[in-house]
Design a protein around this motif. Sequence first.
Motif: not given
Length: 217
Positions: A13-33
């Motif tokens: 979660t912290q990695h996505l916040l730092d690298s993408c700025g915004i975290v959404s369901r769509e972003l999680v589905q594409q980038l997160s394990p």
Amino acid sequence: MSSDLSASALHWTQHLLDSCGIVSRELVQQLSPFGWDELFPVLKQLEQWGVVTRGLLVEGVGTLQFARREGIEAVRRPLPARAGNAVTVLAATDPANPFGLAADWPAARGAGFARKSGSFLVLQHGRWRFWLENNGRHIVDLTAPPDEPDAAARDAELPAALRDVFRALLRQQKLSKIKIDRWNGAPIAESPVADVLKTLGAERDNRSFVIWPSGLR
């Protein structure tokens, strides 16, 4: 969720916040394990701690998004605007670019939209102007059809806009030259912009045009 999984989910979660700025369901589905159901409780906990804020942060995107509190103003602030007719060149992979993650790419023919290195969005007057692939080898003009009311003014701005784009690309990517092969999918030498490129100092190289820093004018 076990403590190990909780720690790993927090890390992601912290990695996505730092690298993408915004975290959404769509972003999680594409980038997160991890799935959204696993990261959403982490985001809620961070919200309770005052670390993140939730809301509809990207205009036109109706799904819930989270961002760090200290970055919320930067997220809501428009992309850097410059005086006159200058353009903004934004790398497709830049966290400030929500397209392809939190927002859909615009409808445009001939553009291979993707968040990959070497691709760039170009904005002018707060609107999409160009899409560049492979560091400028393919350029797509994203403006309205030629019968639009502002077409004449837009065409008059084309040389200055391209000059700004090339200068920014050379500087940002530390390139020695820009080689252009296609314009809107057609060979650059056969495109209507060929004469414009010549006025900017472009040199013919077989079926391509080359922009050199020293010749850009």
